[in-house]
Design an enzyme around this catalytic site. Structure first.
Site, PDB file in Angstrom:
ATOM      1  CE  LYS A  62      14.302 -20.382  -6.129  1.00 17.10           C
ATOM      2  NZ  LYS A  62      15.175 -19.527  -5.294  1.00 17.10           N
ATOM      3  CB  CYS A 105       7.122  -5.619  -1.259  1.00 13.10           C
ATOM      4  SG  CYS A 105       5.834  -6.353  -0.257  1.00 13.10           S
ATOM      5  CD  GLU A 139      19.145 -17.610  -4.343  1.00  9.80           C
ATOM      6  OE1 GLU A 139      17.916 -17.529  -4.092  1.00  9.80           O
ATOM      7  OE2 GLU A 139      19.646 -17.234  -5.425  1.00  9.80           O
ATOM      8  NE  ARG A 140      19.893 -12.591  -1.962  1.00 14.01           N
ATOM      9  CZ  ARG A 140      19.296 -11.561  -2.501  1.00 14.01           C
ATOM     10  NH1 ARG A 140      18.669 -10.687  -1.741  1.00 14.01           N
ATOM     11  NH2 ARG A 140      19.329 -11.366  -3.793  1.00 14.01           N
ATOM     12  CG  PHE A 164      15.901 -11.220   0.674  1.00 10.62           C
ATOM     13  CD1 PHE A 164      15.972 -10.617   1.929  1.00 10.62           C
ATOM     14  CD2 PHE A 164      15.920 -10.409  -0.455  1.00 10.62           C
ATOM     15  CE1 PHE A 164      16.081  -9.231   2.046  1.00 10.62           C
ATOM     16  CE2 PHE A 164      16.010  -9.043  -0.342  1.00 10.62           C
ATOM     17  CZ  PHE A 164      16.088  -8.450   0.914  1.00 10.62           C
ATOM     18  CB  SER A 177      13.535  -7.747  -8.311  1.00 13.19           C
ATOM     19  OG  SER A 177      14.069  -8.829  -9.042  1.00 13.19           O
TER      20      SER A 177
HETATM   21  P1  NAD Z   1      14.744 -11.456  -6.591  1.00 16.20           P
HETATM   22  O1  NAD Z   1      13.906 -11.053  -7.738  1.00 16.20           O
HETATM   23  O2  NAD Z   1      16.214 -11.284  -6.681  1.00 16.20           O
HETATM   24  O3  NAD Z   1      14.533 -13.017  -6.253  1.00 16.20           O
HETATM   25  C1  NAD Z   1      13.247 -13.557  -6.121  1.00 16.20           C
HETATM   26  C2  NAD Z   1      13.311 -15.041  -6.457  1.00 16.20           C
HETATM   27  O4  NAD Z   1      13.724 -15.193  -7.811  1.00 16.20           O
HETATM   28  C3  NAD Z   1      14.295 -15.823  -5.599  1.00 16.20           C
HETATM   29  O5  NAD Z   1      13.728 -17.068  -5.276  1.00 16.20           O
HETATM   30  C4  NAD Z   1      15.502 -15.991  -6.517  1.00 16.20           C
HETATM   31  O6  NAD Z   1      16.224 -17.173  -6.259  1.00 16.20           O
HETATM   32  C5  NAD Z   1      14.894 -15.999  -7.899  1.00 16.20           C
HETATM   33  N1  NAD Z   1      15.782 -15.421  -8.915  1.00 16.20           N
HETATM   34  C6  NAD Z   1      16.698 -14.440  -8.725  1.00 16.20           C
HETATM   35  N2  NAD Z   1      17.304 -14.158  -9.895  1.00 16.20           N
HETATM   36  C7  NAD Z   1      16.753 -14.960 -10.839  1.00 16.20           C
HETATM   37  C8  NAD Z   1      16.965 -15.122 -12.239  1.00 16.20           C
HETATM   38  N3  NAD Z   1      17.871 -14.400 -12.910  1.00 16.20           N
HETATM   39  N4  NAD Z   1      16.226 -16.037 -12.900  1.00 16.20           N
HETATM   40  C9  NAD Z   1      15.296 -16.769 -12.241  1.00 16.20           C
HETATM   41  N5  NAD Z   1      15.071 -16.650 -10.909  1.00 16.20           N
HETATM   42  C10 NAD Z   1      15.775 -15.757 -10.210  1.00 16.20           C
HETATM   43  O7  NAD Z   1      14.153 -10.696  -5.295  1.00 16.20           O
HETATM   44  P2  NAD Z   1      14.740 -10.656  -3.822  1.00 16.20           P
HETATM   45  O8  NAD Z   1      15.950  -9.781  -3.799  1.00 16.20           O
HETATM   46  O9  NAD Z   1      14.849 -12.009  -3.249  1.00 16.20           O
HETATM   47  O10 NAD Z   1      13.530  -9.936  -3.074  1.00 16.20           O
HETATM   48  C11 NAD Z   1      13.355  -8.563  -3.016  1.00 16.20           C
HETATM   49  C12 NAD Z   1      12.458  -8.071  -4.125  1.00 16.20           C
HETATM   50  O11 NAD Z   1      11.164  -8.660  -4.016  1.00 16.20           O
HETATM   51  C13 NAD Z   1      12.208  -6.584  -4.037  1.00 16.20           C
HETATM   52  O12 NAD Z   1      12.267  -6.054  -5.335  1.00 16.20           O
HETATM   53  C14 NAD Z   1      10.813  -6.468  -3.444  1.00 16.20           C
HETATM   54  O13 NAD Z   1      10.167  -5.257  -3.752  1.00 16.20           O
HETATM   55  C15 NAD Z   1      10.161  -7.632  -4.082  1.00 16.20           C
HETATM   56  N6  NAD Z   1       8.985  -8.039  -3.328  1.00 16.20           N
HETATM   57  C16 NAD Z   1       7.762  -7.715  -3.847  1.00 16.20           C
HETATM   58  C17 NAD Z   1       6.621  -8.042  -3.151  1.00 16.20           C
HETATM   59  C18 NAD Z   1       5.272  -7.686  -3.690  1.00 16.20           C
HETATM   60  O14 NAD Z   1       4.296  -8.063  -3.071  1.00 16.20           O
HETATM   61  N7  NAD Z   1       5.157  -7.002  -4.803  1.00 16.20           N
HETATM   62  C19 NAD Z   1       6.713  -8.725  -1.928  1.00 16.20           C
HETATM   63  C20 NAD Z   1       7.972  -9.056  -1.444  1.00 16.20           C
HETATM   64  C21 NAD Z   1       9.101  -8.710  -2.165  1.00 16.20           C
END
Ligand code: NAD
Length: 498
Positions: A173, A281, A176-177, A149, A226
């Site tokens: 994909k 991030c 969804e937020r 998100f 994450s």
């Molecule tokens: P998230 O992991 O909750 O979600 C990321 C994606 O995965 C979304 O599209 C979500 O719909 C999907 N998802 C969520 N739960 C899932 C599951 N159980 N099974 C399959 N798919 C699932 O992350 P977020 O809260 O949207 O974003 C923030 C996180 O992203 C933070 O941890 C941040 O550090 C990380 N991030 C990392 C970088 C990097 O370059 N390393 C860059 C941006 C964000």
């Protein structure tokens, strides 16, 4: 109530799936739209469209692809304000901050515009008598991106311009937020002349992601999010034989040495910690104060934290918007309370902030915690909010050890006037992206982006040369053109060159 649809084969698509999910305006706390949630059949419809589009797109000339990227880049410039406002309304970040992420994402499109150069193969003349050898790279097929998100435009832009420019077709994909940015990008690609089916958007959550991971028609998955989900995606997708790049979470440290300009360091650390409400991030979440830097640093950090202007992302002058969800707001405020009970000194307490006219928004103010130790939750947990923890150490080597013991290794920074210290730091720290007097060291698009340890699962960073490598397969051709009626003597031993 507006419904945000999928975008498949060049048009908005209703397709099937579970009940739509609410999309909030974080500044008001109200539901402003509903987004469709795709399931296995939605993903299958998208894969079918993308696979059909791949047949023609993978045969398109480099010139055609470059022209689409050039036009797309200009459309991103023309629609920057509109896209920035869409992002701000669903994510909460300021419009200016959203425009910043669009610009950084656009740089990847600029890199993709030079695909004619980066896709050049090489040629070796006469590797053996009468034999030449050359190599080139070919696209994989249908590839997918699953994105977080916190950068609804930039992170997908790390992926799709390179995937598409190298001849693949793409299924995004998004989170969804804040799903709407993806649909505007799809529309801009179409206006840029991209054939239908080359770029598709399937909205959804876990169900849609699981369908992508399992689908045999998808060759590769790019993931950013994450760490637990990055590990899950890597495990599931590699098990079905796909290529995976999976970037995870972070806990970024900025080290300040006593010889640093403390005002300069504190000003940059404040922006790195509280910009985008700490939901980057590459956000600075820990300031490591070395020796006598600590007291002076804390003083300026306190003043700077109190000066941050918090408000709705679309209000002029706002520097920091709300958090993305009520749950995130509660998690962050609870973490500040726990830090106090565990012995941290709460220098600035951002809890309970109310913004006039936006009393139900998901706001929390900047928080500054001093005397945090590595055992405390405030250090160990990934807060992903506007909380800066100060850890005090005696030496640079202790600071490096502390960073290296942390499970994450995305970004880090050192503030110093010493070249020797900077060199020691950048060589010894186990982190993928390091800044010297630069707090948020995000590489340019012609370098690759990626952390170490739990910040990157597997072995592939994203965009830049690594992106080209990820979205293509190398092919090597060994060629002989015999002279007419040339005499042939062939043995049965393994061929060697002569
Ligand atoms: P998230 O992991 O909750 O979600 C990321 C994606 O995965 C979304 O599209 C979500 O719909 C999907 N998802 C969520 N739960 C899932 C599951 N159980 N099974 C399959 N798919 C699932 O992350 P977020 O809260 O949207 O974003 C923030 C996180 O992203 C933070 O941890 C941040 O550090 C990380 N991030 C990392 C970088 C990097 O370059 N390393 C860059 C941006 C964000």
């Amino acid at each position: 109530m507006k419904t945000i649809q999928h975008w498949i084969n060049g048009s908005p698509t209703g397709a099937t799936g579970p009940e739509p999910a609410p999309v909030f305006n974080p500044a008001t706390g109200t539901e402003q739209a509903r987004v469709l949630l795709g399931d296995a059949s939605t993903v299958d419809i998208a894969v079918t469209a993308a696979a059909r589009a791949f047949e023609a797109w993978s045969e398109s000339s480099l010139t055609q692809r470059t022209q689409v990227m050039f036009t797309f880049r200009q459309l991103l410039v023309d629609h920057e304000e509109e896209l920035g406002r869409i992002i701000s309304a669903e994510h909460g970040k300021t419009v200016d901050d959203a425009r910043g992420e669009i610009v950084r994402g656009r740089e990847v499109v600029e890199y993709a515009c030079g695909l004619g150069d980066v896709l050049k193969g090489s040629f070796s003349d006469q590797v053996s008598r009468g034999i030449d050898l050359h190599n080139f790279r070919q696209p994989l097929g249908v590839v997918a991106g699953v994105t977080p998100f916190n950068f609804p435009a930039m992170v997908p832009l790390w992926m799709h311009p390179i995937a598409i420019a190298t001849g693949n077709t793409f299924i995004l994909k998004p989170s969804e937020r804040d799903p709407s940015a993806a649909n505007l990008v799809a529309d801009l690609y179409q206006k840029a002349g991209l054939p239908d089916g080359v770029f598709n958007v399937v909205h959804g959550g876990k169900t849609a992601v699981d369908a992508i991971l399992a689908h045999p028609g998808i060759e590769a998955v790019s993931f950013v999010g994450s760490t637990p989900i990055a590990k899950y995606v890597h495990e599931q997708a590699t098990a079905t034989g796909k290529r995976v790049q999976a970037l995870g979470g972070a806990k970024n440290h900025a080290v300040v040495l006593p010889d640093a300009d403390l005002k300069f360091a504190a000003t940059h650390i404040t922006a790195g910690a509280y910009g985008s409400a700490g939901e980057r991030c590459m956000a600075v979440s820990v300031a490591v104060a070395v020796g006598e830097a600590a007291d002076g640093l804390v003083q300026v950090l306190e003043r700077k934290a109190r000066e941050v202007k918090v408000g709705p992302g679309d209000a002029p002058g706002t520097e920091m918007g709300p958090l993305v969800t009520k749950a995130a707001q509660e998690r962050v405020e609870n973490a500040v309370a726990v830090a106090r009970t565990q012995g941290a000194t709460v220098i600035v307490d951002g809890r309970g902030l109310k913004i006039d006219g936006h009393e139900n928004g998901f706001f929390t103010g900047p928080s500054l915690l001093d005397h945090v130790t590595t055992e405390m939750d405030a250090y160990q947990e990934k807060l992903f909010g506007p909380v800066l923890a100060i850890v005090r150490v005696d030496t640079l080597d202790q600071a490096i050890d502390l960073i290296n013991a942390n499970p994450y290794g995305n970004g880090t920074a050192l503030f110093t006037a010493s070249g020797e210290a900077a060199r020691r730091f950048q060589r010894n720290v186990k982190v993928g992206m390091t800044g010297i007097n630069v707090p948020v060291p995000v590489p340019m698009s012609y370098y690759s982006f990626g952390g170490w340890k739990d910040s990157l699962i597997g072995d592939s960073p994203i965009h830049g040369p690594e992106g080209i490598r990820f979205y293509t397969r190398p092919k090597v051709v060994t060629t002989r053109w015999p002279q007419p009626k040339q005499q042939v003597t062939v043995g049965f031993t393994f061929p060697t060159s002569s």
